[in-house]
Design a protein around this motif. Sequence first.
Motif, PDB file in Angstrom:
ATOM      1  N   LYS A  51      -5.154  49.112  -2.606  1.00  0.00           N
ATOM      2  CA  LYS A  51      -5.058  47.825  -3.225  1.00  0.00           C
ATOM      3  C   LYS A  51      -6.215  46.668  -2.961  1.00  0.00           C
ATOM      4  CE  LYS A  51      -0.234  48.320  -4.348  1.00  0.00           C
ATOM      5  NZ  LYS A  51       1.161  47.757  -4.296  1.00  0.00           N
ATOM      6  N   ASP A  52      -6.556  46.436  -1.576  1.00  0.00           N
ATOM      7  CA  ASP A  52      -7.114  45.439  -1.268  1.00  0.00           C
ATOM      8  C   ASP A  52      -8.660  45.758  -0.839  1.00  0.00           C
ATOM      9  OD1 ASP A  52      -5.182  43.902  -1.647  1.00  0.00           O
ATOM     10  OD2 ASP A  52      -4.366  44.440   0.658  1.00  0.00           O
ATOM     11  N   GLY A  53      -8.929  47.171  -0.837  1.00  0.00           N
ATOM     12  CA  GLY A  53     -10.292  47.396  -0.234  1.00  0.00           C
ATOM     13  C   GLY A  53     -10.385  47.906   1.081  1.00  0.00           C
ATOM     14  N   ARG A  54     -11.706  48.495   1.356  1.00  0.00           N
ATOM     15  CA  ARG A  54     -11.739  49.023   2.543  1.00  0.00           C
ATOM     16  C   ARG A  54     -11.692  47.993   3.834  1.00  0.00           C
ATOM     17  NH1 ARG A  54     -15.856  53.864   3.916  1.00  0.00           N
ATOM     18  NH2 ARG A  54     -16.194  53.621   6.194  1.00  0.00           N
ATOM     19  N   GLU A  55     -12.530  46.715   3.520  1.00  0.00           N
ATOM     20  CA  GLU A  55     -12.621  45.837   4.737  1.00  0.00           C
ATOM     21  C   GLU A  55     -10.878  45.239   5.224  1.00  0.00           C
ATOM     22  OE1 GLU A  55     -14.269  41.333   5.448  1.00  0.00           O
ATOM     23  OE2 GLU A  55     -14.894  42.475   3.553  1.00  0.00           O
ATOM     24  N   ALA A  56     -10.090  45.081   4.100  1.00  0.00           N
ATOM     25  CA  ALA A  56      -8.843  44.849   4.594  1.00  0.00           C
ATOM     26  C   ALA A  56      -7.962  46.009   5.442  1.00  0.00           C
ATOM     27  CB  ALA A  56      -8.137  44.590   3.312  1.00  0.00           C
ATOM     28  N   GLY A  57      -8.362  47.046   4.856  1.00  0.00           N
ATOM     29  CA  GLY A  57      -7.845  48.320   5.626  1.00  0.00           C
ATOM     30  C   GLY A  57      -8.406  48.619   6.894  1.00  0.00           C
ATOM     31  N   GLU A  58      -9.454  48.407   7.092  1.00  0.00           N
ATOM     32  CA  GLU A  58     -10.168  48.294   8.503  1.00  0.00           C
ATOM     33  C   GLU A  58      -9.661  47.463   9.474  1.00  0.00           C
ATOM     34  OE1 GLU A  58     -14.541  48.196   7.662  1.00  0.00           O
ATOM     35  OE2 GLU A  58     -14.224  50.606   7.659  1.00  0.00           O
ATOM     36  N   LYS A  59      -9.208  46.082   8.823  1.00  0.00           N
ATOM     37  CA  LYS A  59      -8.601  45.156   9.615  1.00  0.00           C
ATOM     38  C   LYS A  59      -7.333  45.361  10.002  1.00  0.00           C
ATOM     39  CE  LYS A  59      -7.789  39.919   9.320  1.00  0.00           C
ATOM     40  NZ  LYS A  59      -6.435  40.293   9.967  1.00  0.00           N
ATOM     41  N   ILE A  60      -6.554  45.866   9.461  1.00  0.00           N
ATOM     42  CA  ILE A  60      -5.229  46.174   9.740  1.00  0.00           C
ATOM     43  C   ILE A  60      -5.430  47.572  10.792  1.00  0.00           C
ATOM     44  CG2 ILE A  60      -3.170  47.374   9.149  1.00  0.00           C
ATOM     45  CD1 ILE A  60      -3.383  45.945   6.271  1.00  0.00           C
ATOM     46  N   LEU A  61      -6.578  48.447  10.468  1.00  0.00           N
ATOM     47  CA  LEU A  61      -6.665  49.526  11.405  1.00  0.00           C
ATOM     48  C   LEU A  61      -6.677  49.036  12.860  1.00  0.00           C
ATOM     49  CD1 LEU A  61      -6.607  52.843  11.015  1.00  0.00           C
ATOM     50  CD2 LEU A  61      -8.995  52.402  11.065  1.00  0.00           C
ATOM     51  N   ALA A  62      -7.812  47.928  12.965  1.00  0.00           N
ATOM     52  CA  ALA A  62      -7.953  47.412  14.236  1.00  0.00           C
ATOM     53  C   ALA A  62      -6.929  46.911  14.859  1.00  0.00           C
ATOM     54  CB  ALA A  62      -9.277  46.476  14.267  1.00  0.00           C
ATOM     55  N   GLU A  63      -6.034  46.147  14.128  1.00  0.00           N
ATOM     56  CA  GLU A  63      -5.137  45.574  14.787  1.00  0.00           C
ATOM     57  C   GLU A  63      -4.015  46.518  15.444  1.00  0.00           C
ATOM     58  OE1 GLU A  63      -3.848  43.008  11.575  1.00  0.00           O
ATOM     59  OE2 GLU A  63      -5.298  41.317  11.855  1.00  0.00           O
ATOM     60  N   ASN A  64      -3.933  47.600  14.447  1.00  0.00           N
ATOM     61  CA  ASN A  64      -2.823  48.548  14.688  1.00  0.00           C
ATOM     62  C   ASN A  64      -3.213  49.129  16.159  1.00  0.00           C
ATOM     63  OD1 ASN A  64      -1.007  48.064  12.726  1.00  0.00           O
ATOM     64  ND2 ASN A  64      -1.879  49.728  11.492  1.00  0.00           N
ATOM     65  N   PHE A  65      -4.655  49.511  16.489  1.00  0.00           N
ATOM     66  CA  PHE A  65      -5.062  49.941  17.672  1.00  0.00           C
ATOM     67  C   PHE A  65      -4.527  49.319  18.913  1.00  0.00           C
ATOM     68  CE2 PHE A  65      -8.292  50.066  20.839  1.00  0.00           C
ATOM     69  CZ  PHE A  65      -8.034  51.211  21.446  1.00  0.00           C
ATOM     70  N   ILE A  66      -4.868  47.851  18.633  1.00  0.00           N
ATOM     71  CA  ILE A  66      -4.436  47.023  19.826  1.00  0.00           C
ATOM     72  C   ILE A  66      -2.721  47.100  20.056  1.00  0.00           C
ATOM     73  CG2 ILE A  66      -4.160  44.600  20.587  1.00  0.00           C
ATOM     74  CD1 ILE A  66      -6.813  45.771  20.912  1.00  0.00           C
ATOM     75  N   VAL A  67      -1.998  47.220  19.048  1.00  0.00           N
ATOM     76  CA  VAL A  67      -0.445  47.499  19.255  1.00  0.00           C
ATOM     77  C   VAL A  67      -0.277  48.760  19.945  1.00  0.00           C
ATOM     78  CG1 VAL A  67       1.510  47.697  17.874  1.00  0.00           C
ATOM     79  CG2 VAL A  67      -0.200  45.982  17.108  1.00  0.00           C
ATOM     80  N   TYR A  68      -0.983  49.828  19.502  1.00  0.00           N
ATOM     81  CA  TYR A  68      -0.815  50.961  20.119  1.00  0.00           C
ATOM     82  C   TYR A  68      -1.099  50.852  21.636  1.00  0.00           C
ATOM     83  CZ  TYR A  68      -0.949  53.432  15.681  1.00  0.00           C
ATOM     84  OH  TYR A  68      -0.547  53.958  14.291  1.00  0.00           O
ATOM     85  N   LEU A  69      -2.042  50.411  22.058  1.00  0.00           N
ATOM     86  CA  LEU A  69      -2.487  50.012  23.197  1.00  0.00           C
ATOM     87  C   LEU A  69      -1.419  49.002  24.154  1.00  0.00           C
ATOM     88  CD1 LEU A  69      -4.923  51.142  24.882  1.00  0.00           C
ATOM     89  CD2 LEU A  69      -6.271  49.037  24.422  1.00  0.00           C
ATOM     90  N   MET A  70      -1.003  48.014  23.384  1.00  0.00           N
ATOM     91  CA  MET A  70      -0.102  47.229  24.107  1.00  0.00           C
ATOM     92  C   MET A  70       1.100  47.927  24.426  1.00  0.00           C
ATOM     93  SD  MET A  70      -0.524  43.573  22.511  1.00  0.00           S
ATOM     94  CE  MET A  70       0.005  43.766  20.781  1.00  0.00           C
ATOM     95  N   ILE A  71       1.430  48.970  23.651  1.00  0.00           N
ATOM     96  CA  ILE A  71       2.723  49.699  23.857  1.00  0.00           C
ATOM     97  C   ILE A  71       2.475  50.967  25.109  1.00  0.00           C
ATOM     98  CG2 ILE A  71       4.402  51.377  23.041  1.00  0.00           C
ATOM     99  CD1 ILE A  71       4.307  49.589  20.413  1.00  0.00           C
ATOM    100  N   GLY A  72       1.452  51.746  24.759  1.00  0.00           N
ATOM    101  CA  GLY A  72       1.120  52.753  25.543  1.00  0.00           C
ATOM    102  C   GLY A  72       0.631  52.513  26.720  1.00  0.00           C
ATOM    103  N   ALA A  73      -0.414  51.576  27.142  1.00  0.00           N
ATOM    104  CA  ALA A  73      -1.004  51.430  28.424  1.00  0.00           C
ATOM    105  C   ALA A  73      -0.177  51.043  29.565  1.00  0.00           C
ATOM    106  CB  ALA A  73      -2.333  50.681  28.153  1.00  0.00           C
ATOM    107  N   PRO A  74       0.689  50.028  29.252  1.00  0.00           N
ATOM    108  CA  PRO A  74       1.477  49.609  30.486  1.00  0.00           C
ATOM    109  C   PRO A  74       2.840  50.587  30.760  1.00  0.00           C
ATOM    110  CG  PRO A  74       2.038  48.194  28.354  1.00  0.00           C
ATOM    111  CD  PRO A  74       0.656  49.183  28.145  1.00  0.00           C
ATOM    112  N   ALA A  75       3.145  51.222  29.709  1.00  0.00           N
ATOM    113  CA  ALA A  75       4.500  52.037  29.665  1.00  0.00           C
ATOM    114  C   ALA A  75       3.799  53.294  30.578  1.00  0.00           C
ATOM    115  CB  ALA A  75       5.183  52.293  28.456  1.00  0.00           C
ATOM    116  N   ALA A  76       2.617  53.645  30.211  1.00  0.00           N
ATOM    117  CA  ALA A  76       2.256  54.862  31.175  1.00  0.00           C
ATOM    118  C   ALA A  76       1.882  54.533  32.484  1.00  0.00           C
ATOM    119  CB  ALA A  76       0.694  55.641  30.437  1.00  0.00           C
ATOM    120  N   ALA A  77       1.293  53.257  32.710  1.00  0.00           N
ATOM    121  CA  ALA A  77       0.977  52.855  34.015  1.00  0.00           C
ATOM    122  C   ALA A  77       2.178  52.634  34.837  1.00  0.00           C
ATOM    123  CB  ALA A  77       0.194  51.555  33.834  1.00  0.00           C
ATOM    124  N   ILE A  78       3.202  52.120  34.465  1.00  0.00           N
ATOM    125  CA  ILE A  78       4.701  51.942  34.964  1.00  0.00           C
ATOM    126  C   ILE A  78       5.124  53.287  35.309  1.00  0.00           C
ATOM    127  CG2 ILE A  78       6.737  50.866  34.970  1.00  0.00           C
ATOM    128  CD1 ILE A  78       5.596  48.731  32.888  1.00  0.00           C
TER     129      ILE A  78
END
Length: 489
Positions: free
Chosen positions: A290-317
């Motif tokens: 609906k909004d184009g590739r640029e909007a999709g890539e923006k959400i994609l990048a934000e989701n990567f940070i969310v994945y990292l915020m969940i996975g990295a500390p949990a795995a380390a602990i």
Amino acid sequence: MKLARTKLGSMKLSKGAITTAALGISSGLNFLSLIVWTHLLSPAEFGTYALVSATVLFLNAAIFEWLRLTASRLLYDPSAEHQLNPEIANALSTVCLGLILLLLPVALSLRAFQIHFLGVAPDWWPAMWLWLFSEMLFAISTVTARLRLLSWRFFAMMTLRSSLSLAVGAVLVWFFDMGALGVALGILGAQIGCAVLGNVTDAAWRGLRPFRARRADLQEIMRYGAPLIVSSGLGYGSAVADRYIVSSTLGQAAVGQYSVSVDLMQKTVIFLMLAVNLSAYPAIVRAFEKDGREAGEKILAENFIVYLMIGAPAAAILAALSPGVARLFVGPSFRDTVAMLLPYVAIAAILKALTTFHLSVALQLVKKTKLLIISPAVNLALLVPSGIVGVKLAGLTGMAIGIAISQIGSFALFYLVVSRHVRTPLLTRSSLFVVVLSLVLGAALVPLRGFSEPVACLGLLGAAGLVYCLVIWRGRDWIMRNSQSWNPA
């Protein structure tokens, strides 16, 4: 207008909360299942269950997973009556039913002629065919519910599947002493029941006309999905090859010991990352469409940070406190092995999840599905020699180190390929901050790993999680602002 936007935002939040709740409850029940099975089953019985389930999921990935991914990308049609393209739905149902019917005589032949295949005893194959059938039905049902934002339907299917499989399996194991077969029957029975109930009560699926697919729709499905057949099979093949290596060299009891560590990560940290993927994927697809590739890539990048915020500390602990985690969650027969393997398994699991939920999704969105074969092919090419050598030199520890090495290599190479086609920044100020914070937190906990009593371990887990959440909460705005690109300023 402002009121309408407020209502819309509230509606989206509500649907997201329902989906999150479904995944949280389901994850909790699946985690409880792991605890129950490690207390009720011996290592040999758990090894049998682990090998059978791995084989079923491998066959599902090789034969049906490409159809689930294709459905996620092609089925959604906002102009259709039920938001599903009816012609594509007919074509998908035709392919699914055709494949599962072709597999039935194969399973019966393996049983009738007593053929051992993939390390599985012949008597298992009829039950495994039913399990495979249930996996296919359930996956397609939940995908279509998510695409149409039918959150309560998704909630009911996920929670009912997990609760029924645990309840039925526990009865069969505890009261009827059915061992691994009881666990398997509980899972396949729950999945078939939930999928059939979900489809019967869904008007979109009641209107299906299998075997009336148009040739053009079948061709579209094959054009998009054909490259996924090999990549899906290789992807899950690389994820379970370690079980087959362990089984062929150390036996099924060793498979049971080894698999508990992998399952512990899968049913905790990785499931939380999967929850983000299940909630985010429809939004990313809609943004691209609906909004184009640029909007999709923006959400994609934000989701990567969310994945990292969940996975990295949990795995380390979990890695830092592995002796206490093992004592807290698994049966006595498995604790020493889990404590030893968890740090290596954590590394491989996080990178595997980021590959699947972020890098592979990026290529699917731009329809470069032929390139998806690269990651699992490289991973498998690295895993087989490193795993075999590792097992020979250091047993199960060597196998765990082998999967960590293979996953690091395949992730790095695959990122180089993906970045040529989609803007997916990984090294940003936000990602660096999250990784460093997680490593510092894990390093601070390592001297305390000797406190393995359940109460002490729970206290340490809670304190570490609280500290991390407070830091992330305070810096959440800065983190999301810096999720797009590297800026040294």
